[in-house]
Design an enzyme around this catalytic site. Sequence first.
Site, PDB file in Angstrom:
ATOM      1  N   SER A  93       0.860  -1.198   0.000  1.00  0.00           N
ATOM      2  CA  SER A  93       0.000   0.000   0.000  1.00  0.00           C
ATOM      3  C   SER A  93       0.889   1.239   0.000  1.00  0.00           C
ATOM      4  O   SER A  93       2.047   1.168   0.456  1.00  0.00           O
ATOM      5  CB  SER A  93      -0.864   0.007   1.268  1.00  0.00           C
ATOM      6  OG  SER A  93      -1.509   1.254   1.438  1.00  0.00           O
ATOM      7  N   TYR A 107      -1.380  -1.008  10.433  1.00  0.00           N
ATOM      8  CA  TYR A 107      -1.592  -1.219   8.989  1.00  0.00           C
ATOM      9  C   TYR A 107      -0.379  -0.717   8.208  1.00  0.00           C
ATOM     10  O   TYR A 107       0.165  -1.426   7.357  1.00  0.00           O
ATOM     11  CB  TYR A 107      -2.864  -0.486   8.542  1.00  0.00           C
ATOM     12  CG  TYR A 107      -3.198  -0.683   7.073  1.00  0.00           C
ATOM     13  CD1 TYR A 107      -3.828  -1.842   6.635  1.00  0.00           C
ATOM     14  CD2 TYR A 107      -2.884   0.298   6.127  1.00  0.00           C
ATOM     15  CE1 TYR A 107      -4.129  -2.028   5.289  1.00  0.00           C
ATOM     16  CE2 TYR A 107      -3.186   0.121   4.788  1.00  0.00           C
ATOM     17  CZ  TYR A 107      -3.805  -1.034   4.365  1.00  0.00           C
ATOM     18  OH  TYR A 107      -4.106  -1.214   3.028  1.00  0.00           O
TER      19      TYR A 107
HETATM   20  N1  LIG Z   1      -8.780  -0.264  -0.888  1.00  0.00           N
HETATM   21  C1  LIG Z   1      -7.698   0.504  -0.782  1.00  0.00           C
HETATM   22  O1  LIG Z   1      -7.764   1.756  -0.838  1.00  0.00           O
HETATM   23  C2  LIG Z   1      -6.357  -0.148  -0.611  1.00  0.00           C
HETATM   24  C3  LIG Z   1      -5.210   0.644  -0.739  1.00  0.00           C
HETATM   25  C4  LIG Z   1      -3.961   0.049  -0.567  1.00  0.00           C
HETATM   26  C5  LIG Z   1      -3.851  -1.307  -0.330  1.00  0.00           C
HETATM   27  N2  LIG Z   1      -5.001  -2.063  -0.205  1.00  0.00           N
HETATM   28  C6  LIG Z   1      -4.803  -3.485   0.053  1.00  0.00           C
HETATM   29  O2  LIG Z   1      -5.455  -4.231  -0.955  1.00  0.00           O
HETATM   30  C7  LIG Z   1      -5.697  -5.549  -0.462  1.00  0.00           C
HETATM   31  C8  LIG Z   1      -7.101  -5.945  -0.829  1.00  0.00           C
HETATM   32  O3  LIG Z   1      -8.005  -5.152  -0.079  1.00  0.00           O
HETATM   33  P1  LIG Z   1      -9.286  -4.465  -0.719  1.00  0.00           P
HETATM   34  O4  LIG Z   1      -9.069  -3.001  -0.692  1.00  0.00           O
HETATM   35  O5  LIG Z   1      -9.628  -5.138  -1.987  1.00  0.00           O
HETATM   36  O6  LIG Z   1     -10.357  -4.750   0.431  1.00  0.00           O
HETATM   37  P2  LIG Z   1     -11.589  -5.759   0.508  1.00  0.00           P
HETATM   38  O7  LIG Z   1     -12.020  -5.684   1.928  1.00  0.00           O
HETATM   39  O8  LIG Z   1     -12.580  -5.441  -0.550  1.00  0.00           O
HETATM   40  O9  LIG Z   1     -10.940  -7.164   0.191  1.00  0.00           O
HETATM   41  C9  LIG Z   1     -10.109  -7.825   1.102  1.00  0.00           C
HETATM   42  C10 LIG Z   1     -10.508  -9.281   1.126  1.00  0.00           C
HETATM   43  O10 LIG Z   1      -9.579  -9.967   1.977  1.00  0.00           O
HETATM   44  C11 LIG Z   1     -10.335 -10.898   2.733  1.00  0.00           C
HETATM   45  N3  LIG Z   1      -9.621 -11.259   3.940  1.00  0.00           N
HETATM   46  C12 LIG Z   1      -9.335 -10.480   5.034  1.00  0.00           C
HETATM   47  N4  LIG Z   1      -8.690 -11.188   5.946  1.00  0.00           N
HETATM   48  C13 LIG Z   1      -8.542 -12.448   5.445  1.00  0.00           C
HETATM   49  C14 LIG Z   1      -7.956 -13.635   5.916  1.00  0.00           C
HETATM   50  N5  LIG Z   1      -7.366 -13.715   7.116  1.00  0.00           N
HETATM   51  N6  LIG Z   1      -8.009 -14.733   5.127  1.00  0.00           N
HETATM   52  C15 LIG Z   1      -8.603 -14.694   3.915  1.00  0.00           C
HETATM   53  N7  LIG Z   1      -9.179 -13.593   3.416  1.00  0.00           N
HETATM   54  C16 LIG Z   1      -9.142 -12.488   4.181  1.00  0.00           C
HETATM   55  C17 LIG Z   1     -11.652 -10.213   3.020  1.00  0.00           C
HETATM   56  O11 LIG Z   1     -12.667 -11.146   3.362  1.00  0.00           O
HETATM   57  C18 LIG Z   1     -11.911  -9.507   1.704  1.00  0.00           C
HETATM   58  O12 LIG Z   1     -12.671 -10.291   0.821  1.00  0.00           O
HETATM   59  C19 LIG Z   1      -5.430  -5.502   1.031  1.00  0.00           C
HETATM   60  O13 LIG Z   1      -4.162  -6.072   1.303  1.00  0.00           O
HETATM   61  C20 LIG Z   1      -5.411  -4.025   1.328  1.00  0.00           C
HETATM   62  O14 LIG Z   1      -4.641  -3.717   2.467  1.00  0.00           O
HETATM   63  C21 LIG Z   1      -6.225  -1.516  -0.357  1.00  0.00           C
END
Ligand SMILES: NC(=O)c1ccc[n+]([C@@H]2O[C@H](COP(=O)([O-])OP(=O)(O)OC[C@H]3O[C@@H](n4cnc5c(N)ncnc54)[C@H](O)[C@@H]3O)[C@@H](O)[C@H]2O)c1
Length: 261
Positions: free
Chosen positions: A141, A154
């Site tokens: 991130s 985080y």
């Molecule tokens: N959305 C943003 O702005 C953003 C920015 C930077 C990084 N990220 C990163 O992107 C990645 C995906 O997140 P997202 O934004 O798509 O969010 P999201 O919540 O839509 O998707 C995350 C998914 O991970 C699953 N998950 C969480 N803990 C888990 C576990 N222990 N085992 C299996 N599955 C698990 C959740 O059920 C969910 O379906 C994450 O690593 C997040 O930190 C997101």
Amino acid sequence: MARFTDKVAIVTGAASGIGRAMALRFGAEGATVIAVDLADGVHDTAAAIVRDGGRAEAIAADAASPETIDAAVALAERHGGLDIAMANAGISGGLTPLADLTVADWDRVLRVNLIGPFVLVQRAAAVMRPRGRGAIVCTASVAGLRSGAGGMPYSASKAGVISLVQTTANQLAGTGIRVNAICPGLTETGMTQPLFDSARARGSERKLGQLNPLRRAAGPEEAAALALFLASDDASYVNGQAVAVDGGLSSSHPVVLGHMA
Ligand SMILES: NC(=O)c1ccc[n+]([C@@H]2O[C@H](COP(=O)([O-])OP(=O)(O)OC[C@H]3O[C@@H](n4cnc5c(N)ncnc54)[C@H](O)[C@@H]3O)[C@@H](O)[C@H]2O)c1
């Protein structure tokens, strides 16, 4: 020919957001997808891939557990061998200030966001090594680059993920396995949905992403597109990198536009 024909890819966090977008695109581009997520929605992701003529299996389980990852890798091996591992599952852990954070808060976030990716990286590398090739992509991130994009555990977890890909790329020197990270900026997904919903309710949606030069937030498929490039042979000489997909946010120090000579 599709980029991922005859490839087998594990995607964690595939029920929602960026992981779902990765899984759908892998499926559309010819890969067999092993979709892993705690949430039952992972079955919907796999079903959507199959409905569109692709191949996918779902595992509804904790991606931070070594048992889950071993099962996913074994399934990938039964499908012909693991080529690509996407360590993407993550949680935000909230915005608790320094004075109120507990050790349990740190344990919870680091377990899912850093130790989980370590387990997948380790297990994937073990089966890729004898074949002399493979691609691993972790979702870090912009929060891992500097402060200001998430809570303390985080941000530290994502800085750890960046270090994980750098150290792993060097641990795997000479094996033919590449390891990289993406660093998304603000992206509309399940994790950030409350922010988008409340901004829309207040009529301030145009402020979302206003600090980056593109002046908008991303869609999950935009982060997935970078991740799939890094997983593909088009990125055959890209290794040990953390690449931002943030509309240019991380390219600048904070400035008040029009106030610099
Ligand atoms: N959305 C943003 O702005 C953003 C920015 C930077 C990084 N990220 C990163 O992107 C990645 C995906 O997140 P997202 O934004 O798509 O969010 P999201 O919540 O839509 O998707 C995350 C998914 O991970 C699953 N998950 C969480 N803990 C888990 C576990 N222990 N085992 C299996 N599955 C698990 C959740 O059920 C969910 O379906 C994450 O690593 C997040 O930190 C997101």
